[in-house]
Design a protein around this motif. Structure first.
Motif, PDB file in Angstrom:
ATOM      1  N   LEU A  27       1.540  20.828 -19.666  1.00 17.99           N
ATOM      2  CA  LEU A  27       0.220  21.179 -20.189  1.00 17.99           C
ATOM      3  C   LEU A  27      -0.189  20.236 -21.315  1.00 17.99           C
ATOM      4  O   LEU A  27      -1.373  19.899 -21.454  1.00 17.99           O
ATOM      5  CB  LEU A  27       0.217  22.623 -20.670  1.00 17.99           C
ATOM      6  CG  LEU A  27       0.320  23.678 -19.559  1.00 17.99           C
ATOM      7  CD1 LEU A  27       0.530  25.066 -20.157  1.00 17.99           C
ATOM      8  CD2 LEU A  27      -0.938  23.666 -18.691  1.00 17.99           C
ATOM      9  N   TYR A  28       0.766  19.804 -22.115  1.00 18.49           N
ATOM     10  CA  TYR A  28       0.484  18.828 -23.171  1.00 18.49           C
ATOM     11  C   TYR A  28      -0.101  17.555 -22.560  1.00 18.49           C
ATOM     12  O   TYR A  28      -1.109  17.019 -23.042  1.00 18.49           O
ATOM     13  CB  TYR A  28       1.767  18.507 -23.932  1.00 18.49           C
ATOM     14  CG  TYR A  28       1.645  17.376 -24.928  1.00 18.49           C
ATOM     15  CD1 TYR A  28       1.293  17.622 -26.252  1.00 18.49           C
ATOM     16  CD2 TYR A  28       1.899  16.060 -24.556  1.00 18.49           C
ATOM     17  CE1 TYR A  28       1.188  16.588 -27.175  1.00 18.49           C
ATOM     18  CE2 TYR A  28       1.788  15.023 -25.464  1.00 18.49           C
ATOM     19  CZ  TYR A  28       1.438  15.293 -26.766  1.00 18.49           C
ATOM     20  OH  TYR A  28       1.326  14.262 -27.669  1.00 18.49           O
ATOM     21  N   ALA A  29       0.513  17.089 -21.493  1.00 17.93           N
ATOM     22  CA  ALA A  29       0.016  15.888 -20.821  1.00 17.93           C
ATOM     23  C   ALA A  29      -1.397  16.116 -20.288  1.00 17.93           C
ATOM     24  O   ALA A  29      -2.261  15.232 -20.384  1.00 17.93           O
ATOM     25  CB  ALA A  29       0.963  15.486 -19.691  1.00 17.93           C
ATOM     26  N   GLY A  30      -1.634  17.294 -19.743  1.00 16.85           N
ATOM     27  CA  GLY A  30      -2.953  17.588 -19.213  1.00 16.85           C
ATOM     28  C   GLY A  30      -4.013  17.671 -20.295  1.00 16.85           C
ATOM     29  O   GLY A  30      -5.107  17.106 -20.157  1.00 16.85           O
ATOM     30  N   VAL A  31      -3.702  18.354 -21.390  1.00 20.39           N
ATOM     31  CA  VAL A  31      -4.669  18.511 -22.477  1.00 20.39           C
ATOM     32  C   VAL A  31      -4.968  17.174 -23.137  1.00 20.39           C
ATOM     33  O   VAL A  31      -6.134  16.803 -23.345  1.00 20.39           O
ATOM     34  CB  VAL A  31      -4.156  19.526 -23.516  1.00 20.39           C
ATOM     35  CG1 VAL A  31      -5.031  19.500 -24.771  1.00 20.39           C
ATOM     36  CG2 VAL A  31      -4.116  20.928 -22.935  1.00 20.39           C
ATOM     37  N   THR A  32      -3.932  16.440 -23.492  1.00 13.38           N
ATOM     38  CA  THR A  32      -4.147  15.170 -24.201  1.00 13.38           C
ATOM     39  C   THR A  32      -4.798  14.123 -23.308  1.00 13.38           C
ATOM     40  O   THR A  32      -5.359  13.152 -23.808  1.00 13.38           O
ATOM     41  CB  THR A  32      -2.830  14.630 -24.775  1.00 13.38           C
ATOM     42  OG1 THR A  32      -1.867  14.462 -23.710  1.00 13.38           O
ATOM     43  CG2 THR A  32      -2.261  15.575 -25.826  1.00 13.38           C
ATOM     44  N   GLY A  33      -4.741  14.345 -21.996  1.00 10.28           N
ATOM     45  CA  GLY A  33      -5.372  13.406 -21.079  1.00 10.28           C
ATOM     46  C   GLY A  33      -6.850  13.653 -20.851  1.00 10.28           C
ATOM     47  O   GLY A  33      -7.537  12.763 -20.342  1.00 10.28           O
TER      48      GLY A  33
END
Length: 205
Positions: free
Chosen positions: A62-68
């Protein structure tokens, strides 16, 4: 599950804000601010939640998704600031730094908890916000993953305390290492039992 009802109610550009690291014996307190895109990917909408309810693997994804896809920033208050200001004021300072770091004007900051950081924009507190608002849930994930990775880096610098797994919290392993190895510069003197150990190391006057 969190949704966007509060963001829609507030209107305009809303930044979700959350912090992590109030309770540990070591390391900074860290906050994140997140402005989600108007069209949030379906997977994020379905899976974002309070970071404490998620596995480490799910948080990383989810971190990767949000920061992307979102506008985001983090801010921290270090150990010296925690000891000097107290943990509540240091947490609010970290939140202010996170919002300032967004590099954009927001109409409102939706903050998890009951205390308002000093910000130029409108601030609305939402108790349990990381389980109610998608923006705040996203901030909770970004803050948690960022701080966990930072503590894993510090664990290499100061081995033996188990920070790569306990993230500086006062686990049995961590407390045993404190007694065996003594405190490090990243330990919070204002927290017990750390303060007592620092006192023992200081020469008598």
């Amino acid at each position: 599950m969190p949704d966007l009802r509060h963001e829609r109610r507030l209107g305009g550009i809303v930044a979700g804000v959350d912090e992590v690291g109030r309770g540990p014996l070591a390391g900074p307190v860290l906050a994140a601010a997140v402005v989600l895109p108007k069209r949030l990917p379906r997977q994020l909408r379905a899976e974002l939640d309070d970071s404490k309810k998620l596995s480490a693997a799910k948080r990383d994804a989810l971190y990767a998704g949000v920061t992307g896809c979102a506008v985001w920033a983090v801010g921290l208050a270090d150990v010296e600031e925690i000891d000097r200001l107290n943990i509540l004021r240091a947490s609010l300072l970290a939140m202010s730094r996170a919002v300032d770091g967004l590099g954009m004007s927001v109409d409102c900051a939706l903050v998890d908890g009951s205390q308002k950081p000093a910000l130029a924009c409108r601030v609305e507190c939402l108790i349990g916000g990381d389980g109610l608002s998608l923006s705040v849930a996203a901030a909770s994930v970004v803050a948690k993953v960022t701080r966990d990775r930072l503590m894993a880096e510090h664990a290499v610098q100061y081995p033996g305390y188990g920070w790569e797994t306990n993230m500086g919290y006062g686990t049995r392993e961590h407390c045993a290492a404190l007694r065996r190895l003594g405190p490090t510069p990243l330990h919070r003197k204002s927290f017990q039992p750390v303060g007592d150990l620092f006192d023992l190391l200081e020469p008598a006057i």
